[in-house]
Design a protein around this motif. Structure first.
Motif, PDB file in Angstrom:
ATOM      1  N   ILE A 474      35.869  27.181  42.319  1.00  0.00           N
ATOM      2  CA  ILE A 474      36.740  28.447  42.189  1.00  0.00           C
ATOM      3  C   ILE A 474      38.049  28.046  41.623  1.00  0.00           C
ATOM      4  CG2 ILE A 474      37.510  30.236  43.909  1.00  0.00           C
ATOM      5  CD1 ILE A 474      35.177  29.820  45.784  1.00  0.00           C
ATOM      6  N   ASP A 508      33.625  32.723  41.220  1.00  0.00           N
ATOM      7  CA  ASP A 508      34.484  33.573  41.917  1.00  0.00           C
ATOM      8  C   ASP A 508      34.547  33.381  43.425  1.00  0.00           C
ATOM      9  OD1 ASP A 508      35.486  34.690  39.747  1.00  0.00           O
ATOM     10  OD2 ASP A 508      34.101  36.385  39.967  1.00  0.00           O
ATOM     11  N   THR A 509      33.576  33.175  44.040  1.00  0.00           N
ATOM     12  CA  THR A 509      33.050  32.870  45.612  1.00  0.00           C
ATOM     13  C   THR A 509      31.845  32.041  45.744  1.00  0.00           C
ATOM     14  OG1 THR A 509      32.933  33.965  47.555  1.00  0.00           O
ATOM     15  CG2 THR A 509      31.747  34.921  45.737  1.00  0.00           C
TER      16      THR A 509
END
Length: 537
Positions: A474, A508-509
């Motif tokens: 990330i 992103d996650t």
């Protein structure tokens, strides 16, 4: 007399151990077969008599340097005969050996030598283009207990291993009888915590590995090809211990090269080897290319990474004798299942990891309850060849059940034939070509990079090594460094190049549990499916 850990006391009482050390065996062979060449292909043609003489000389020289019974000597050398003499000298002098795999660099060497308190260290001056002498210049200030660094096959550096052996020939220091239950080996293996764990073995526990292996899978006039590092449990046992414990001969390979392996097998009549999964496929391909069916070859014990059953089936059809079979074990419990020999059952040799013939085996659920045959459970094992424990007593308590079973962290099931099949792993480890790599250790380094907010390292399919290293990242901001940049960053932190990510995935996650823990099982599935799709495309 050394105190025997409670979980091993029964094996001292029931006669499971021989109470012999490698030094004892060496003296016996030097009397009964002194001129037998032990390491074939070495220019010096070392015999039992010459190896014993060198080992005794080196033991006396180390004593002259101030080392005493119980002191630790480390070594980080390739598959050279000198490693055998170092190991033999330690046995004769009552020292403890701490082998370190040559792929390790500054960070690992500092941690391992500092942890075991090594007083002396044998190391190659250079090997495969890497300046080990330069590394030792960097790490020695961090190791106050390390008094002596001895260089093996040096061109410039001193003190020199060969000179030390010669010095020892002129000494008459008596070598005392070594307690076979004393600590013999400190072997570091990666764990899920990032820091390598120090696995402890005695003379008796390691000898049990060699003796059982000889009785179960031994062949007459055995000649073993050893491509696995002698600083790894497989190479150490098969390359340094086995020739003394069983009388076998050994052909050492500095670096695995399949074409060269075929030539060595045919030249020296090699009958056996134990090696990581990728070597089996490459050996068969090289044998085909050379027009050889390897007629003397009878045993290929395959382990250290996922082993496709079809590979074992195919290998057993391509060579003169069905020789390939799967085995399962670890530094803590070597040869936990010795495999099913192909002459017993080609199907079981290919599709299972064997029966726990020298160990008791138990499969349990997350609550520690035994599961029925055919059901997946964590593998627990107990036997006379298992380790004494870890150097860290807290780690030992965590790893053993109250009745002395080792919790492997691996998942498996028992088939109707009574054989074990490994189906998964609870541990957060990556097994790359037979080497355990801690994901956390790499994550700890990646988290130091300013462009990375969070890192999760997982295994991914690798066509040759079984598992490779994928880093899910990330970003901290807009910057997303490429793979060469991040690999260089990991390398510059002092980790071995084998621990550098081979692929990065910016996300992103992360998928997480309700408590916020990263679902690495999901990440492993994601990268597995992605690699498969790319291969199909």
């Amino acid at each position: 007399m050394t105190t025997i850990p409670a979980h091993l006391a029964q094996y001292a009482a029931d006669g499971s151990w021989t109470n012999m050390t490698i030094g004892d065996y060496a003296r016996r062979w030097a009397e009964t077969d002194p001129d037998k060449v032990v390491y074939l292909g070495d220019p010096a043609a070392p015999t039992y008599a010459s190896l014993l003489a060198d080992g005794e000389a080196l033991a006396r020289a180390l004593h002259d340097l101030g080392l005493r019974t119980g002191d630790v000597i480390g070594f980080q050398v390739p598959n050279w005969v000198e490693a055998s003499v170092i190991n033999l000298a330690a046995n004769l002098g009552g020292f403890v050996v701490a082998p370190i795999v040559p792929i390790y660099r500054d960070a690992e060497v500092i941690q391992m030598l500092g942890d075991c308190g090594a007083k002396a260290y044998f190391v190659a001056e250079s090997f495969r283009g890497y300046d080990f002498a330069g590394m030792m210049d960097r790490v020695r200030p961090h190791l106050p207990e390390l008094k002596h660094v001895i260089y093996v096959r040096p061109t410039e550096r001193t003190p020199d291993y060969a000179a030390l052996v010669e010095h020892g020939r002129g000494l008459n220091t008596p070598l005392e009888k070594v307690d076979p239950n004393a600590l013999k080996l400190v072997l570091y293996t990666s764990g899920t915590t990032g820091r390598a764990k120090a696995v402890l073995h005695s003379h008796n526990t390691l000898d049990r590995v060699a003796q059982f292996g000889r009785k179960y899978s031994g062949v007459p006039n055995d000649v073993t090809l050893m491509p696995s590092p002698v600083t790894h449990i497989s190479g150490f046992s098969g390359g340094l211990e086995k020739p003394f414990a069983s009388g076998s001969q050994v052909v050492l390979m500095e670096v695995w090269k399949a074409k060269e392996a075929v030539e060595l097998i045919d030249r020296y009549g090699v009958t056996s080897t134990v090696a990581a999964t990728p070597f089996l496929q490459e050996l068969c391909d090289a044998a085909d290319a050379a027009g050889s069916s390897l007629p003397t070859f009878r045993r290929f014990a395959c382990g250290g990474a996922a082993i496709p059953s079809e590979l074992v089936y195919t290998a057993n059809k391509r060579l003169a004798h069905a020789c390939a079979y799967r085995v399962y074990g670890s530094s803590e419990v070597p040869l936990a299942t010795p495999g099913v020999l192909p002459e017993e059952s080609l199907e079981l040799a290919a599709e299972t990891d064997g029966r726990p013939l020298d160990y008791e085996l138990r499969l349990v659920d997350d609550d520690g309850n035994e599961v029925p045959h055919g059901t997946d459970g964590e593998i627990l094992v107990r036997g006379p060849a298992m380790f004494l424990g870890y150097a860290d007593e807290a780690q030992t308590r965590e790893a053993l059940t109250d009745d002395g079973f080792f919790k492997t962290g691996d998942i498996g099931r028992i088939t109707p034939s009574g054989s074990l099949v490994i189906t998964g792993r609870k541990k957060d480890l990556i097994i790359r070509g037979g080497e355990n790599i801690s994901a956390k250790e790499i994550e700890d380094v990646l988290h130091l990079h300013p462009a990375i907010k969070e890192a999760a390292v997982v295994s991914m399919p690798h066509p040759r090594l079984g598992e490779g290293i994928c880093a899910y990242l990330i970003p901290e901001g807009a910057d997303q460094p490429d793979l060469p940049t991040l690999s260089a960053f990991v390398s510059e932190a002092g980790l071995a190049k084998q621990k550098c990510p081979e692929r990065i995935e910016w996300v992103d996650t992360f998928p997480r549990t309700a408590s916020g823990k990263i679902r690495k099982d999901v990440l492993r599935t994601m990268i597995k499916e992605k690699v498969a799709a790319e291969k199909a495309g």
